[in-house]
Enzyme design. Structure first.
Site, PDB file in Angstrom:
ATOM      1  N   ILE A 492      51.346  47.685  34.373  1.00 53.81           N
ATOM      2  CA  ILE A 492      50.254  48.652  34.453  1.00 53.81           C
ATOM      3  C   ILE A 492      48.903  47.970  34.351  1.00 53.81           C
ATOM      4  CG2 ILE A 492      51.493  50.704  33.667  1.00 53.81           C
ATOM      5  CD1 ILE A 492      50.513  50.107  30.840  1.00 53.81           C
ATOM      6  N   GLY A 498      47.777  37.460  31.291  1.00 49.88           N
ATOM      7  CA  GLY A 498      49.113  37.773  31.785  1.00 49.88           C
ATOM      8  C   GLY A 498      49.191  39.236  32.169  1.00 49.88           C
ATOM      9  N   ASP A 610      33.445  42.178  22.742  1.00 52.33           N
ATOM     10  CA  ASP A 610      33.759  42.310  24.164  1.00 52.33           C
ATOM     11  C   ASP A 610      33.808  43.786  24.557  1.00 52.33           C
ATOM     12  OD1 ASP A 610      34.184  41.353  26.672  1.00 52.33           O
ATOM     13  OD2 ASP A 610      36.305  40.844  26.379  1.00 52.33           O
TER      14      ASP A 610
END
Ligand SMILES: *[C@@H]1O[C@H](CO)[C@@H](O)[C@H](O)[C@H]1NC(C)=O
Ligand SMILES: *[C@@H]1O[C@H](CO)[C@@H](O)[C@H](O)[C@H]1NC(C)=O
Ligand SMILES: *[C@@H]1O[C@H](CO)[C@@H](O)[C@H](O)[C@H]1NC(C)=O
Ligand SMILES: *[C@@H]1O[C@H](CO)[C@@H](O)[C@H](O)[C@H]1NC(C)=O
Ligand SMILES: *[C@@H]1O[C@H](CO)[C@@H](O)[C@H](O)[C@H]1NC(C)=O
Ligand SMILES: *[C@@H]1O[C@H](CO)[C@@H](O)[C@H](O)[C@H]1NC(C)=O
Ligand SMILES: *[C@@H]1O[C@H](CO)[C@@H](O)[C@H](O)[C@H]1NC(C)=O
Ligand SMILES: *[C@@H]1O[C@H](CO)[C@@H](O)[C@H](O)[C@H]1NC(C)=O
Ligand SMILES: *[C@@H]1O[C@H](CO)[C@@H](O)[C@H](O)[C@H]1NC(C)=O
Ligand SMILES: *[C@@H]1O[C@H](CO)[C@@H](O)[C@H](O)[C@H]1NC(C)=O
Length: 828
Positions: A492, A498, A610
């Protein structure tokens, strides 16, 4: 500390932390909820009952009509003091609540029919309704002249306005002593379950969540009555004796074992969570090894109930030695065996059914021992019956209501917030004074590098952590199974680290599985940081960590599954419908809450580093949650800014000050969040190299446009013209403040949250103008909302000692964290 060593510490500390948690469970009553209202009706004073502060009406600035009055019980023998006063209505009246989170709520109405010199409350007859549903019809509280009557309802409420209407019968009046309204834990009630009728079993009954449930029975079998003090959701549980047919055949059974709660945040039974029922319900039972035990409950004829039956095998020492039959109406049978739900004993679990009543108005439940079991025994721990109330044609829905008829009271979220602060602080102080034990200080004081499962070291945080998350380590095998051996079709998401797979754990919980690839950007440090940060904190607006796996040099993180994807998808992906301005504001408010909690809610503060739309995820109810803590940093206790060795983050969202000085503060997140706010408004990426040079960087371009007063020009075309101008102005101001060059000029995340909530109120039209302004709109137009103003005390306080007062949905637990920190400082 290396990753391996870290895990070893984690594992070795685990039993200790776990025991500490269990020993303290009994003291926890810290269910923390975003929207809650506890009102002491007819009174000006606050009164605390079981940790809830019922706030006097005067502090909520209701404006009652002339036909309303208050009554006070002069008879000193009233049970408690919320029942000493009542609000009386001579004509129809609606309490109006502002709801900021959609969800399934509990509404409790308290009635105590005392008599005073001027009126006898037993003579009141009235209806109580909510949009589309009649809760009480021609109701009189004459049964409550000795002890209070509490009527409890569960119902779905959407964001916005919610009303409870009292309609007295002609020539009579209505009254109420206290009102509770608070959101229930997620997945508390199923939307569909097995339907059992007298004539046998039918198909599933679907759509329960669209209806109202009214409590008729709540029973603790084999134990004492449970009062609201001992229940996290302030429920009361009565004794089963009056309902048991063959009392002589029953033995009581009780235990003081530690219960293995295995239900997760997202699972809908049969495994119980800590909120399903209090420990005492599962720790006592009635049992029989030879006779069938039957309980009969009189109900309204032709009524339909949600029946919840609680079990916990307290006696068996191994699985599959005791199983028995559950019979409903003697015609539906279900085998009850702990091995079907769990691998451990004693695990609390429950089954839900929808049942109808027999011709005489009874629902009968039987447990029947099975002689073929190695140890025949049948038991029952608890039972609840909630009557299903269908919509009523005679009650208006949300749309059809006639404003002129309601002398409504708006409880703005600003007032709500200040109420929450007080509830949280007072509640915590009481708890703190009563229960805090010295050994916890020690745990709190240790560096969280060595107590990675920080959630275990504090009551308030633990209460947020269901047991499933205490056992964070998952086997590689289980994850292989969950993701169909990392099937590419289950991917998804993809990133530098990764792939992210969608998976389903053995207990049926849907999860997102993030598997780092060797040589990826997500190294052992980020892996470790993320586990540490996420196991330490839990919040409605932060994505929860369900577990991790570090077998076979794998680095896998397992999170709660966020069905609706990222905020970025909702801004740019054409597969998703465009969000309205209100939805966008709600998402921003949710994310702001999560970040505010990171900054102020935990020891020393955590900086996300972030913040961007790909790291803001939406669950199936569009509740926004902040994700990806791989880069986050825990600020040191002394509030000195953190000096990093390399600038990390995402270009376009990076705080220019941090870039220059490499000094990281919470204000760096505020800057990034400012860019997110701008992006949400304009629906264009933070960096778009295809545009003319002055437009490439959204933050610069946005700042420029705002300076020129042409912010409106760059708004996403799908919402242009649909934004209330005041809401837009407030939002623009907020962005401007967040994007200040100098971190110290930027607001705190708490202030940003406040401003966004204000912008949402403006969009809803609840507030016509800013209090200091005196422009176009006449006073008659503005609905009375006296306390909506910026509370100077909030920012003032946070400047004094940097322990910012909390005004979001985690009030109790945040207050807890703040105070534990004060405590540590005192102890030094
Ligand atoms: C006061 O309370 C007692 C006990 O509940 C009751 O017997 C008595 O009638 C009450 N008096 C009035 C005036 O209601
Ligand atoms: C109040 O009204 C109820 C029901 O009408 C009646 O039974 C009771 O005696 C009244 N109480 C007083 C103190 O008048
Ligand atoms: C009050 O309600 C009870 C049922 O709760 C009913 O039996 C009684 O007749 C009602 N009294 C009046 C005056 O309506
Ligand atoms: C109370 O509810 C019943 C049933 O819907 C309705 O017939 C009656 O008119 C209502 N009474 C008032 C005062 O609204
Ligand atoms: C039990 O259910 C069956 C069908 O499932 C029905 O034929 C039978 O009448 C039911 N028995 C009773 C006592 O209701
Ligand atoms: C519950 O089920 C009904 C009927 O299937 C559906 O319309 C509704 O959206 C569901 N509600 C929730 C909250 O899932
Ligand atoms: C449980 O025990 C019964 C016999 O008592 C056996 O038939 C059944 O297979 C066992 N179930 C499991 C899952 O071991
Ligand atoms: C349920 O129990 C009641 C007694 O409490 C009894 O009269 C009735 O017949 C029972 N109903 C069924 C379907 O067993
Ligand atoms: C007890 O329940 C079982 C069903 O599991 C039934 O077969 C049995 O006849 C019942 N025993 C009595 C005494 O009612
Ligand atoms: C009651 O609580 C509210 C909010 O929690 C507060 O504003 C008010 O001052 C309190 N009133 C009293 C009398 O303590």
């Amino acid at each position: 500390m290396g990753t391996l060593q870290f895990h070893r510490v984690l594992i070795s500390l685990f039993p200790l932390v776990f025991l500490l948690c269990l020993s303290s469970l009994q003291f926890i009553s810290a269910y923390t909820v975003p929207d809650k209202y506890f009102i002491n009706c007819g009174s000006d004073s606050n009164f605390t009952v079981s940790g809830r502060v019922f706030v006097g009406e005067s502090s909520l600035s209701f404006s009652f009509p002339k036909q309303s009055s208050t009554e006070k019980d002069t008879n000193q023998s009233s049970p408690t003091s919320v029942y000493q006063t009542a609000r009386i209505f001579g004509r129809q009246f609606s309490y109006e609540f502002s709801i900021s989170s959609s969800g399934y709520y509990a509404v409790r109405l308290h009635f105590f029919a005392f008599s005073s010199s001027s009126s006898n409350l037993s003579t009141a007859i009235f209806n109580v309704s909510v949009p589309n549903f009649l809760l009480l019809q021609n109701f009189n509280a004459s049964d409550s002249s000795k002890s209070a009557l509490v009527e409890e309802f569960f119902l779905r409420i959407h964001t916005g306005k919610f009303i409870i209407t009292f309609s007295p019968l002609e020539s009579s009046f209505a009254f109420v002593n206290a009102i509770e309204l608070f959101i229930l834990p997620n997945y508390f009630i199923p939307n569909e379950t097995r339907y059992v009728s007298v004539g046998g079993q039918g198909n599933n009954y679907v759509g329960i969540l669209s209806l109202v449930l009214k409590r008729t029975y709540r029973i603790n079998v084999g134990g004492d009555a449970v009062t609201s003090d001992s229940d996290d959701l302030w429920r009361t549980w009565e004794l089963d004796d009056p309902y048991l047919h063959n009392r002589e055949d029953a033995r009581t059974s009780s235990s003081d074992s530690n219960l293995n709660y295995q239900g997760g945040d997202e699972s809908v039974g049969p495994l119980a969570t800590r909120y399903t029922a209090p420990n005492t319900v599962y720790l006592t039972a009635k049992k029989s090894s030879s006779s069938n035990l039957t309980w009969g409950f009189p109900v309204e004829k032709n009524s339909i109930h949600l029946l919840r039956i609680h079990f916990c095998d307290l006696e068996s020492t191994s699985l599959n030695v005791t199983f028995f039959n559950l019979l409903i109406h003697k015609n539906f049978t279900r085998m009850i065996n702990s091995i079907d739900v769990s691998t451990r004993l004693p695990t609390p679990f429950y089954y839900d059914f929808v049942v109808d009543s027999d011709d005489y108005g009874h629902v009968n439940i039987t447990v029947a021992p099975d002689a073929s079991a190695p140890i025949p025994n049948a038991f029952l721990n608890g039972l609840e019956m909630l009557q299903i109330v269908d919509p009523s044609d005679s009650v208006p829905g949300y749309e059809a209501e006639d404003k002129q008829n309601h002398l409504a009271v708006v409880l703005g979220s600003a007032i709500g917030a200040s109420v929450l602060i007080c509830i949280g602080v007072v509640g915590f102080l009481i708890w703190h004074l009563k229960f805090r034990k010295p050994d916890e200080k020690k745990a709190e004081n240790s560096d969280w590098g060595s107590v990675p499962n920080g959630g275990g070291s504090s009551h308030s945080r633990l209460s947020e952590v269901p047991n499933i998350n205490l056992g964070l380590k998952l086997s590689f095998h289980e994850l292989q199974h969950a993701t169909n051996n990392f099937d590419a079709r289950k991917i998804i998401g993809k990133g530098g680290f990764g792939n992210v797979y969608m998976g389903v754990l053995k207990n049926g919980v849907r999860v997102a599985v993030k598997r780092s690839e060797p040589g990826s950007t997500q190294g052992p440090t980020e892996f470790q940081t993320e586990i540490m940060v996420l196991s330490k904190i839990r919040h409605r607006h932060l994505v929860s960590l369900i577990g991790y796996c570090d077998e076979r040099s794998e680095m896998i993180l397992v999170y709660e599954y966020m069905e609706k994807g990222t905020l970025k998808d909702h801004l740019y992906n054409s597969k998703f419908p465009r969000m309205s301005w209100r939805q966008r504001l709600e998402v921003c408010i949710g994310a702001a809450r999560g970040l505010h909690y990171l900054h102020k809610g935990s020891k020393g503060g955590i900086i996300h580093r972030d913040v961007k739309p790909t790291n803001i995820l939406l669950d199936e109810n569009h509740v926004a949650k902040v994700a990806d803590f791989g880069l986050s940093r825990s600020g040191p206790l002394d509030q000195q800014p953190y000096v990093s060795t390399g600038v990390k983050g995402t270009f376009g969202y990076l705080d220019p000050e941090y870039f220059r000085t490499q000094q990281l503060t919470e204000k760096s997140d505020v800057y990034s969040f400012g860019v997110v706010l701008l992006e949400v408004l304009c629906a264009r990426p933070a960096i778009d190299p295809s545009l003319p040079r002055d437009q490439v960087n959204l933050a610069d371009w946005g700042n420029l446009c705002m300076k020129k007063g042409m912010l409106e020009e760059i708004i996403d075309s799908s919402i242009k013209g649909k934004i209330d101008i005041n809401s837009l102005r407030k939002y623009g101001e907020t962005i401007g403040k967040c994007l200040q060059d100098d971190g110290s000029d930027r607001p705190s995340m708490g202030d940003v949250l406040w401003d966004l909530e204000y912008a949402l109120q403006l969009q809803r039209g609840a507030i016509r103008r800013e209090p200091h302004e005196d422009s176009s709109s006449g006073a008659s137009q503005s609905i009375q909302l006296p306390n909506v103003r910026r509370l100077p005390s909030l920012s003032a306080l946070s400047e004094v000692d940097d322990n910012s007062i909390v005004r979001d949905d985690e009030t109790d637990s945040e207050a807890g964290l703040i105070f534990s920190q004060l405590n540590i400082d005192d102890a030094r």
